[in-house]
Design a protein around this motif. Structure first.
Motif, PDB file in Angstrom:
ATOM      1  N   GLU A  88       0.843  -1.188   0.000  1.00 14.58           N
ATOM      2  CA  GLU A  88       0.000   0.000   0.000  1.00 14.58           C
ATOM      3  C   GLU A  88       0.885   1.246   0.000  1.00 14.58           C
ATOM      4  O   GLU A  88       1.732   1.421   0.874  1.00 14.58           O
ATOM      5  CB  GLU A  88      -0.915   0.014   1.227  1.00 14.58           C
ATOM      6  N   ILE A  89       0.690   2.087  -0.977  1.00 13.35           N
ATOM      7  CA  ILE A  89       1.513   3.287  -1.106  1.00 13.35           C
ATOM      8  C   ILE A  89       0.664   4.529  -0.850  1.00 13.35           C
ATOM      9  O   ILE A  89      -0.558   4.460  -0.811  1.00 13.35           O
ATOM     10  CB  ILE A  89       2.175   3.370  -2.502  1.00 13.35           C
ATOM     11  N   GLY A  90       1.332   5.638  -0.668  1.00 11.97           N
ATOM     12  CA  GLY A  90       0.633   6.904  -0.490  1.00 11.97           C
ATOM     13  C   GLY A  90       0.148   7.172   0.915  1.00 11.97           C
ATOM     14  O   GLY A  90      -0.676   8.064   1.125  1.00 11.97           O
ATOM     15  N   LEU A  91       0.634   6.407   1.907  1.00 10.12           N
ATOM     16  CA  LEU A  91       0.232   6.682   3.282  1.00 10.12           C
ATOM     17  C   LEU A  91       0.868   7.986   3.755  1.00 10.12           C
ATOM     18  O   LEU A  91       1.991   8.310   3.378  1.00 10.12           O
ATOM     19  CB  LEU A  91       0.666   5.548   4.207  1.00 10.12           C
ATOM     20  N   PRO A  92       0.164   8.752   4.599  1.00  8.09           N
ATOM     21  CA  PRO A  92       0.756   9.983   5.129  1.00  8.09           C
ATOM     22  C   PRO A  92       2.022   9.687   5.933  1.00  8.09           C
ATOM     23  O   PRO A  92       2.171   8.605   6.504  1.00  8.09           O
ATOM     24  CB  PRO A  92      -0.347  10.551   6.034  1.00  8.09           C
ATOM     25  N   VAL A  93       2.913  10.653   5.962  1.00  7.00           N
ATOM     26  CA  VAL A  93       4.150  10.540   6.732  1.00  7.00           C
ATOM     27  C   VAL A  93       3.965  11.275   8.061  1.00  7.00           C
ATOM     28  O   VAL A  93       3.714  12.482   8.070  1.00  7.00           O
ATOM     29  CB  VAL A  93       5.336  11.149   5.958  1.00  7.00           C
ATOM     30  N   PRO A  94       4.067  10.581   9.188  1.00  5.51           N
ATOM     31  CA  PRO A  94       3.982  11.268  10.480  1.00  5.51           C
ATOM     32  C   PRO A  94       5.212  12.151  10.727  1.00  5.51           C
ATOM     33  O   PRO A  94       6.344  11.739  10.462  1.00  5.51           O
ATOM     34  CB  PRO A  94       3.940  10.121  11.496  1.00  5.51           C
ATOM     35  N   ILE A  95       4.961  13.358  11.201  1.00  6.13           N
ATOM     36  CA  ILE A  95       6.033  14.259  11.630  1.00  6.13           C
ATOM     37  C   ILE A  95       6.039  14.258  13.146  1.00  6.13           C
ATOM     38  O   ILE A  95       5.062  14.653  13.785  1.00  6.13           O
ATOM     39  CB  ILE A  95       5.802  15.693  11.130  1.00  6.13           C
ATOM     40  N   LEU A  96       7.126  13.814  13.738  1.00  6.82           N
ATOM     41  CA  LEU A  96       7.231  13.733  15.187  1.00  6.82           C
ATOM     42  C   LEU A  96       8.178  14.828  15.668  1.00  6.82           C
ATOM     43  O   LEU A  96       9.393  14.719  15.525  1.00  6.82           O
ATOM     44  CB  LEU A  96       7.740  12.359  15.608  1.00  6.82           C
ATOM     45  N   LYS A  97       7.598  15.888  16.209  1.00  4.88           N
ATOM     46  CA  LYS A  97       8.395  17.032  16.661  1.00  4.88           C
ATOM     47  C   LYS A  97       8.471  17.026  18.176  1.00  4.88           C
ATOM     48  O   LYS A  97       7.470  16.848  18.861  1.00  4.88           O
ATOM     49  CB  LYS A  97       7.760  18.340  16.185  1.00  4.88           C
ATOM     50  N   SER A  98       9.674  17.223  18.674  1.00  5.27           N
ATOM     51  CA  SER A  98       9.860  17.190  20.128  1.00  5.27           C
ATOM     52  C   SER A  98      11.150  17.888  20.483  1.00  5.27           C
ATOM     53  O   SER A  98      11.962  18.225  19.620  1.00  5.27           O
ATOM     54  CB  SER A  98       9.906  15.740  20.620  1.00  5.27           C
ATOM     55  N   ILE A  99      11.357  18.061  21.758  1.00  7.17           N
ATOM     56  CA  ILE A  99      12.674  18.456  22.251  1.00  7.17           C
ATOM     57  C   ILE A  99      13.511  17.190  22.349  1.00  7.17           C
ATOM     58  O   ILE A  99      12.998  16.067  22.282  1.00  7.17           O
ATOM     59  CB  ILE A  99      12.576  19.164  23.614  1.00  7.17           C
ATOM     60  N   GLY A 100      14.805  17.333  22.492  1.00  9.29           N
ATOM     61  CA  GLY A 100      15.670  16.175  22.591  1.00  9.29           C
ATOM     62  C   GLY A 100      15.363  15.336  23.822  1.00  9.29           C
ATOM     63  O   GLY A 100      14.907  15.847  24.839  1.00  9.29           O
ATOM     64  N   GLY A 101      15.587  14.020  23.700  1.00 10.06           N
ATOM     65  CA  GLY A 101      15.389  13.137  24.835  1.00 10.06           C
ATOM     66  C   GLY A 101      13.990  12.614  25.009  1.00 10.06           C
ATOM     67  O   GLY A 101      13.616  12.161  26.098  1.00 10.06           O
ATOM     68  N   SER A 102      13.188  12.631  23.921  1.00 11.76           N
ATOM     69  CA  SER A 102      11.804  12.146  24.013  1.00 11.76           C
ATOM     70  C   SER A 102      11.657  10.676  23.657  1.00 11.76           C
ATOM     71  O   SER A 102      10.544  10.152  23.649  1.00 11.76           O
ATOM     72  CB  SER A 102      10.894  12.984  23.105  1.00 11.76           C
ATOM     73  N   GLY A 103      12.754  10.008  23.339  1.00  7.37           N
ATOM     74  CA  GLY A 103      12.700   8.568  23.115  1.00  7.37           C
ATOM     75  C   GLY A 103      12.403   8.137  21.697  1.00  7.37           C
ATOM     76  O   GLY A 103      12.074   6.968  21.462  1.00  7.37           O
ATOM     77  N   LYS A 104      12.532   9.039  20.727  1.00  8.68           N
ATOM     78  CA  LYS A 104      12.279   8.647  19.347  1.00  8.68           C
ATOM     79  C   LYS A 104      13.280   7.583  18.896  1.00  8.68           C
ATOM     80  O   LYS A 104      12.939   6.649  18.164  1.00  8.68           O
ATOM     81  CB  LYS A 104      12.350   9.865  18.424  1.00  8.68           C
ATOM     82  N   GLY A 105      14.529   7.748  19.340  1.00  8.39           N
ATOM     83  CA  GLY A 105      15.573   6.822  18.903  1.00  8.39           C
ATOM     84  C   GLY A 105      15.354   5.395  19.374  1.00  8.39           C
ATOM     85  O   GLY A 105      15.734   4.444  18.686  1.00  8.39           O
ATOM     86  N   ILE A 106      14.756   5.214  20.548  1.00  8.59           N
ATOM     87  CA  ILE A 106      14.502   3.858  21.043  1.00  8.59           C
ATOM     88  C   ILE A 106      13.504   3.138  20.146  1.00  8.59           C
ATOM     89  O   ILE A 106      13.678   1.958  19.819  1.00  8.59           O
ATOM     90  CB  ILE A 106      14.003   3.906  22.503  1.00  8.59           C
ATOM     91  N   ILE A 107      12.454   3.821  19.722  1.00  4.67           N
ATOM     92  CA  ILE A 107      11.482   3.189  18.832  1.00  4.67           C
ATOM     93  C   ILE A 107      12.140   2.826  17.510  1.00  4.67           C
ATOM     94  O   ILE A 107      11.891   1.745  16.947  1.00  4.67           O
ATOM     95  CB  ILE A 107      10.282   4.132  18.599  1.00  4.67           C
ATOM     96  N   ALA A 108      13.008   3.703  16.996  1.00  4.61           N
ATOM     97  CA  ALA A 108      13.700   3.413  15.744  1.00  4.61           C
ATOM     98  C   ALA A 108      14.591   2.180  15.872  1.00  4.61           C
ATOM     99  O   ALA A 108      14.553   1.266  15.046  1.00  4.61           O
ATOM    100  CB  ALA A 108      14.521   4.626  15.309  1.00  4.61           C
ATOM    101  N   ALA A 109      15.407   2.153  16.929  1.00  2.00           N
ATOM    102  CA  ALA A 109      16.406   1.095  17.077  1.00  2.00           C
ATOM    103  C   ALA A 109      15.838  -0.205  17.614  1.00  2.00           C
ATOM    104  O   ALA A 109      16.297  -1.293  17.241  1.00  2.00           O
ATOM    105  CB  ALA A 109      17.536   1.582  17.992  1.00  2.00           C
ATOM    106  N   ARG A 110      14.829  -0.126  18.500  1.00  2.00           N
ATOM    107  CA  ARG A 110      14.340  -1.332  19.178  1.00  2.00           C
ATOM    108  C   ARG A 110      13.002  -1.845  18.648  1.00  2.00           C
ATOM    109  O   ARG A 110      12.587  -2.952  19.012  1.00  2.00           O
ATOM    110  CB  ARG A 110      14.210  -1.058  20.678  1.00  2.00           C
ATOM    111  N   VAL A 111      12.347  -1.064  17.789  1.00  2.00           N
ATOM    112  CA  VAL A 111      11.083  -1.526  17.222  1.00  2.00           C
ATOM    113  C   VAL A 111      11.180  -1.626  15.697  1.00  2.00           C
ATOM    114  O   VAL A 111      11.000  -2.699  15.118  1.00  2.00           O
ATOM    115  CB  VAL A 111       9.914  -0.597  17.622  1.00  2.00           C
TER     116      VAL A 111
END
Length: 324
Positions: A88-111
């Motif tokens: 399935e193509i054309g899905l919206p791209v989520p923009i995740l805006k935050s200050i540093g240290g909100s845990g985005k990297g853990i989801i990327a690396a561990r999920v």
């Protein structure tokens, strides 16, 4: 090599394709079907297992969705759609805006990385996005753009659009002729910046999320989340996604809720005239000034949105030039 060419049992293919199949796992009892074309897709890298993924779900709800149940459900459906229906193509791209240290990297690396394996890319610089030699992007299903795009750079923006919304991708490797494969990339933007996403005013390609700072600098929380993912949480999360009943067609329509991240990006990405006009409409009576910064009109006491206010075009153009 000559002996291999003569070998009657050698495996040869008519060409290279990239055609993902939902429900195909590199572990477990399912593998990709053998065809006359070599398929770059190797299946989901992690085998789903029923279990506890409560900390991952909590992170998505409390941090990514800010406690909003509707946003939380949409996020889970979005992830489920990619796992169950990777074509399935054309899905919206989520923009995740935050200050540093909100845990985005853990989801990327561990999920993301354990689930998508070789079909996952973490792009952390503009060069990786725009590089002509793009073998690393040839078979991408999930791409995380981490502070890797500046929306004021038109070359980066055009490349970004082609990565997620072109039907085909030209794959270029060193010393090999370019070839085409279908493009099934989906993505997430991680950013702390206002111009970290190319969002236009009438945009329908992005969904903005203002991440909660609830657990920023909470080392104990992130250590527990990290251990939870490693010790079966990610496999259980994948299992939960596969159980969800999602409608891919509905997922292509972005939800209507507001987001500071998206609204700020839209404002920052306005073209010069649109930006000037917005400032004029926003500030009204206090807006127009000459090149030295002195207010030139309207006069005090006038109501700019009700009165007829006339001024020569040169003065208006001077104000536009001052703005740009």
């Amino acid at each position: 090599f000559k002996e291999w060419i003569k070998w009657p049992e050698r495996r040869t293919y008519k060409g290279v394709i990239f055609e993902p199949e939902g429900g195909m796992f590199r572990e477990g009892n399912r593998t990709m079907p053998d065809t006359d074309y070599y398929n770059l897709y190797q299946g989901v890298a992690l085998h789903p297992r029923r279990g506890d993924c409560s900390l991952i779900l909590r992170h998505f709800k409390e941090v990514w969705a800010g406690g909003d149940h509707e946003k939380y459900e949409w996020l889970l459906d979005w992830h489920a759609c990619i796992v169950k229906y990777p074509r399935e193509i054309g899905l919206p791209v989520p923009i995740l805006k935050s200050i540093g240290g909100s845990g985005k990297g853990i989801i990327a690396a561990r999920v993301y990385q354990p689930i998508f394996g070789q079909h996952y890319q973490f792009i952390d610089s503009p060069e990786k996005l725009t590089d002509k030699v793009n073998a690393h992007m040839a078979s991408s299903i999930m791409i995380v753009l981490n502070e890797s795009i500046f929306s004021g750079d038109r070359r980066q923006v055009n490349k970004y659009k082609s990565v997620f919304w072109d039907e085909f991708r030209t794959v270029e490797l060193k010393y090999i002729n370019p070839f085409l494969v279908r493009n099934y990339a989906h993505g997430v933007i991680f950013t702390n910046e206002d111009q970290g996403a190319p969002v236009e005013m009438a945009d329908r390609r992005h969904v903005g999320f203002d991440l909660s700072p609830k657990y920023v600098k909470n080392d104990d929380y992130f250590e527990r989340l990290n251990d939870h993912c490693i010790n079966g949480g990610t496999a259980a999360f994948l299992y939960e996604l596969l159980q969800r009943d999602v409608n891919p067609a509905r997922m292509r329509t972005p939800p209507a809720w507001g987001s500071e991240a998206k609204q700020t990006a839209q404002t920052m990405n306005l073209h010069s005239f649109d930006s000037w006009l917005r400032e004029w409409l926003h500030h009204g009576v206090n807006h127009f000034r000459d090149r030295d910064g002195n207010k030139i009109f309207p006069t005090e006491g006038s109501n700019w949105y009700e009165d007829v206010i006339a001024h020569d075009k040169d003065t208006i153009y001077d104000d536009y030039e001052r703005h740009t």
